[in-house]
Write a protein that holds these residues in place. Structure first.
Motif, PDB file in Angstrom:
ATOM      1  N   MET A  97       0.840  -1.391  -0.071  1.00  0.00           N
ATOM      2  CA  MET A  97       0.021  -0.056  -0.038  1.00  0.00           C
ATOM      3  C   MET A  97       0.655   1.207  -0.052  1.00  0.00           C
ATOM      4  O   MET A  97       0.429   2.254  -0.329  1.00  0.00           O
ATOM      5  CB  MET A  97      -0.986   0.015   1.308  1.00  0.00           C
ATOM      6  N   ALA A  98       2.129   0.949   0.530  1.00  0.00           N
ATOM      7  CA  ALA A  98       3.012   2.174   0.775  1.00  0.00           C
ATOM      8  C   ALA A  98       3.754   2.702  -0.289  1.00  0.00           C
ATOM      9  O   ALA A  98       4.221   3.657  -0.692  1.00  0.00           O
ATOM     10  CB  ALA A  98       3.661   2.193   2.013  1.00  0.00           C
ATOM     11  N   GLY A 105       7.670  10.444  -3.025  1.00  0.00           N
ATOM     12  CA  GLY A 105       8.370  10.998  -2.089  1.00  0.00           C
ATOM     13  C   GLY A 105       7.626  11.666  -0.880  1.00  0.00           C
ATOM     14  O   GLY A 105       7.911  12.637  -0.123  1.00  0.00           O
ATOM     15  N   VAL A 106       6.528  10.906  -0.711  1.00  0.00           N
ATOM     16  CA  VAL A 106       5.725  11.278   0.713  1.00  0.00           C
ATOM     17  C   VAL A 106       6.583  10.991   1.958  1.00  0.00           C
ATOM     18  O   VAL A 106       7.092   9.775   1.928  1.00  0.00           O
ATOM     19  CB  VAL A 106       4.355  10.461   0.538  1.00  0.00           C
ATOM     20  N   LYS A 112       2.907   6.023   6.733  1.00  0.00           N
ATOM     21  CA  LYS A 112       2.391   5.262   7.995  1.00  0.00           C
ATOM     22  C   LYS A 112       0.677   5.746   8.245  1.00  0.00           C
ATOM     23  O   LYS A 112      -0.025   4.842   8.563  1.00  0.00           O
ATOM     24  CB  LYS A 112       3.129   5.557   9.249  1.00  0.00           C
ATOM     25  N   GLN A 113       0.797   7.099   8.388  1.00  0.00           N
ATOM     26  CA  GLN A 113      -0.613   7.655   8.926  1.00  0.00           C
ATOM     27  C   GLN A 113      -1.491   7.134   7.711  1.00  0.00           C
ATOM     28  O   GLN A 113      -2.713   6.624   7.970  1.00  0.00           O
ATOM     29  CB  GLN A 113      -0.537   9.254   8.902  1.00  0.00           C
ATOM     30  N   LYS A 114      -1.120   7.396   6.369  1.00  0.00           N
ATOM     31  CA  LYS A 114      -2.313   7.194   5.338  1.00  0.00           C
ATOM     32  C   LYS A 114      -2.741   5.821   5.142  1.00  0.00           C
ATOM     33  O   LYS A 114      -3.570   5.453   4.997  1.00  0.00           O
ATOM     34  CB  LYS A 114      -1.780   7.969   4.198  1.00  0.00           C
ATOM     35  N   VAL A 115      -1.683   4.906   5.552  1.00  0.00           N
ATOM     36  CA  VAL A 115      -1.721   3.389   5.306  1.00  0.00           C
ATOM     37  C   VAL A 115      -2.616   2.974   6.406  1.00  0.00           C
ATOM     38  O   VAL A 115      -3.545   2.250   6.041  1.00  0.00           O
ATOM     39  CB  VAL A 115      -0.568   2.822   5.089  1.00  0.00           C
ATOM     40  N   ASP A 116      -2.345   3.615   7.765  1.00  0.00           N
ATOM     41  CA  ASP A 116      -3.099   2.962   8.581  1.00  0.00           C
ATOM     42  C   ASP A 116      -4.479   3.447   8.618  1.00  0.00           C
ATOM     43  O   ASP A 116      -5.443   2.582   8.833  1.00  0.00           O
ATOM     44  CB  ASP A 116      -2.502   3.479   9.970  1.00  0.00           C
ATOM     45  N   ARG A 117      -4.856   4.696   7.981  1.00  0.00           N
ATOM     46  CA  ARG A 117      -6.121   5.007   7.773  1.00  0.00           C
ATOM     47  C   ARG A 117      -7.013   4.414   6.817  1.00  0.00           C
ATOM     48  O   ARG A 117      -8.127   3.654   7.019  1.00  0.00           O
ATOM     49  CB  ARG A 117      -6.091   6.395   7.477  1.00  0.00           C
TER      50      ARG A 117
END
Lengths: 359, 283
Positions: A97-98, A105-106, A112-117
């Motif tokens: 997902m990441a 370049g995020v 981590k935040q986005k994938v977790d959400r």
């Protein structure tokens, strides 16, 4: 969030084969459009052209206000869900997902935040450390969806995402996709050959055949008023019954000497002596008492589905196999004769040559 | 399969035992001979059980005490030469083949098919066939008696290229497309996706190619005149012809056992990958 517009899109392969002829499609922001058709109709090619995986031979493709014809897939800000999931087998679910975010370049903490959400939305948080091969088909499809939504793209593209799942899971994921799409309000294009999937998911349905759009519109409109015989036959399961018919007065003459008096519902006077194709949906053939019957079906096979029963059979003197759908309360035996009445308000008439709708 | 045919079972076992003996006996002879003093062979009969000279023989060969090997360099040094040659050949072949297979499978360029067929045709041209022209080229480039000369002409590999090509073709195209949409350029795709997926194949090939490189005989024999570049495999043959009359079998066999060790170690260490890479495909 963006509109997608396909203007006079053409696709011609190097070998001269023309896969798409003049495709025009305007998709407003947030709409889910389903492209449906038999294999080889060009629906996947169209989707892949929007994705940038297939070059566009002619016409313009806009996502938002940008003409994206010559942009790389990664630059179009789209996400795609593939039929075979296309997860990277050596990466964990998290890395799968990441990966797209990493390449853009995020920063790490944001990834981590986005994938977790995204994982929480899809209820796959507990799977994040796993490898794809440890997951079931449904879970893999969720991860593939996660990979798409985590980037929050302008457009979702779905290429038959549910074809590899079993029937029960397919229904479940179908609802899930619809829910997510509505939640995110992302413009989406969905390709499938499954007409049930198409009918249930679509805000707007595009039926394609031989590289051309046969008809587009809201699913029920296409179902109730198919513009061509192809659309009529493609939508609905079991499919529509067709038989040739000749107009005489306000009456349709069918092979085998059967007649169908139109009465008040339809006026056939302008079509005198024309050869037409009559289309009857199975659910519009209703079992009735003998005096009311339009014709009598010689039942050859019965398929009890529980809620409904399908009767397969022929009319005397008529070669075409016919299907009638009855509500499941009555039991039918093979070989019986069932009197059927045609619902006059829902018959379809097509021109014999052009196959286009007349009534 | 469940069968109950005792004679067939007995026959099968007999054949297996015979097969193992055919392969195992020479190794046994080598191991045994390596432990005897040279005097044990004067009678012309090979001893079949271990002697007491084992450690002594290995020490003499390893350090080349009293020039037992008939050359100025020690077995340890020649093993090192062989090791360098085998490693450079194996790694070089894998690198080149990975890159050329990547180019052939994933890029559209003019004469792509021609390139593929030209690589494929070199299958018909192993070192032994092209040895004289290759020698000429290497000699003119001044690469005689050098590690470069030992390795570079052996690096180009059609077999490995072909193997990687087949593997790359078996990777679903949607994976490539997913990576493109995820923003991976050609280099990133190679590094992040293709390389990790090929790990098992690379390991399996490494085993094969390491042994191929280690066992090279003719080529090093031809291009090395400086004993500093001799390989361990070369010297075994030299020993057999060097001594007049009395062939020093104990020294030869000790050297042979030494020369067998690195390939054996590589196979044992990598057999898990080796089997995986040749049969299993992870998708």
């Amino acid at each position: 969030m963006a509109t997608v517009s396909l203007r006079h899109i053409n696709k011609k392969y190097d070998n001269g084969f023309e896969a798409i002829h003049d495709l025009n499609l305007e998709i407003p922001d947030g709409e889910l459009v389903v492209l449906v058709g038999p294999s080889g109709c060009g629906k996947s090619t169209s989707l892949r052209m929007v994705a940038g995986l297939e070059s566009i031979s002619g016409g313009d493709l806009y996502i938002g206000d940008t003409r994206v014809n010559d942009l790389e897939p990664a630059e179009r800000d789209i996400a795609m869900v593939f039929q075979n999931y296309a997860l990277y087998p050596h990466m964990s679910v998290f890395d799968n997902m990441a990966y797209g975010l990493k390449n853009r370049g995020v920063p790490r903490d944001q990834i981590k935040q986005k994938v977790d959400r995204a994982a929480a939305t899809l209820e796959i948080s507990h799977l994040l450390p796993n490898k794809p091969k440890q997951l079931s088909g449904g879970q893999r499809q969720r991860v593939a969806m996660g990979r798409a939504i985590v980037r929050n793209p302008k457009v979702f593209l779905f290429d038959e995402p549910l074809s590899n799942l079993d029937a029960k899971l397919r229904v479940q994921m179908r609802i899930e996709i619809k829910r997510l799409q509505q939640e995110f309000g992302t413009t989406s294009i969905y390709v499938t050959h499954d007409q049930v999937e198409a009918m249930t998911l679509a805000d707007r349905l595009v039926v394609m055949n031989n590289g051309r759009v046969e008809q587009m519109g809201p699913p029920l409109e296409l179902y109730e008023r198919p513009e061509t015989q192809f659309v009529a036959s493609f939508l609905g399961s079991p499919g529509m019954n067709f038989m040739s018919a000749r107009v005489d007065a306000n009456c349709l003459h069918l092979p085998g000497g059967h007649q169908l008096e139109m009465g008040q519902a339809i006026d056939l006077t302008k079509l005198q002596q024309q050869e037409l194709v009559l289309g009857l949906r199975p659910e519009h053939l209703e079992a009735c008492e003998m005096p009311d019957a339009d014709f009598v079906l010689q039942v050859e096979m019965v398929e009890p589905l529980g809620a409904d029963t399908l009767l397969y059979g022929r009319l005397p003197g008529n070669e075409d196999l016919m299907v009638a759908e009855q509500s499941g309360k009555i039991r039918y035996e093979r070989g019986t004769k069932v009197p059927l009445r045609v619902d006059r308000s829902s018959i379809h008439l097509f021109d014999k040559d052009s196959q286009r709708r007349i009534v | 399969m469940i069968e109950n045919r005792p004679w067939l079972t007995a026959f099968r076992h007999l054949m297996l035992i015979f097969g193992i003996a055919v392969i195992g006996f020479p190794i046994w002879i080598a191991l045994v001979a390596a432990t005897h003093p040279s005097s044990a062979f004067f009678s012309g009969v090979m001893p079949l059980w271990f002697g007491e000279q084992g450690l002594n023989n290995f020490e003499r060969v390893w350090n080349n005490d009293d020039r037992v090997l008939g050359v100025t360099v020690s077995a340890s040094w020649m093993m090192w030469n062989s090791f360098i040659m085998a490693m450079v050949i194996a790694i070089g072949k894998i690198t080149i083949s990975l890159l050329s297979a990547y180019a052939i499978v994933y890029f559209r360029f003019p004469f792509r098919r021609t390139c593929f067929w030209m690589i494929f045709l070199t299958l018909m041209l192993p070192v032994e066939v092209r040895i004289l022209p290759t020698y000429e080229v290497v000699a003119r480039l001044g690469m005689l008696n050098s590690y470069a000369g030992l390795t570079i002409p052996l690096i180009a590999s059609a077999t490995a290229t072909f193997l990687f090509r087949q593997f790359f073709l078996s990777i679903p195209s949607s994976l490539v497309e997913a990576a493109r949409i995820d923003g991976a350029g050609p280099f990133k795709f190679f590094k992040d996706i293709l390389l990790p997926l090929s790990v098992n194949n690379i390991a399996a090939l490494f085993v094969i190619l390491f042994i191929y490189g280690w066992n090279q005989y003719l080529w090093p024999l031809l291009i090395t005149t400086d004993e500093d570049y001799y390989t361990i495999v070369m010297v075994i043959k030299r020993l057999m012809t060097a001594g007049e009359g009395n062939v020093p079998w104990n020294i030869i066999m000790t050297t042979t056992v030494l020369a067998m060790l690195p390939p054996v170690i590589v196979v044992i260490l990598m057999q898990k990958f080796f089997v995986k890479g040749l049969i299993e495909q992870e998708k």
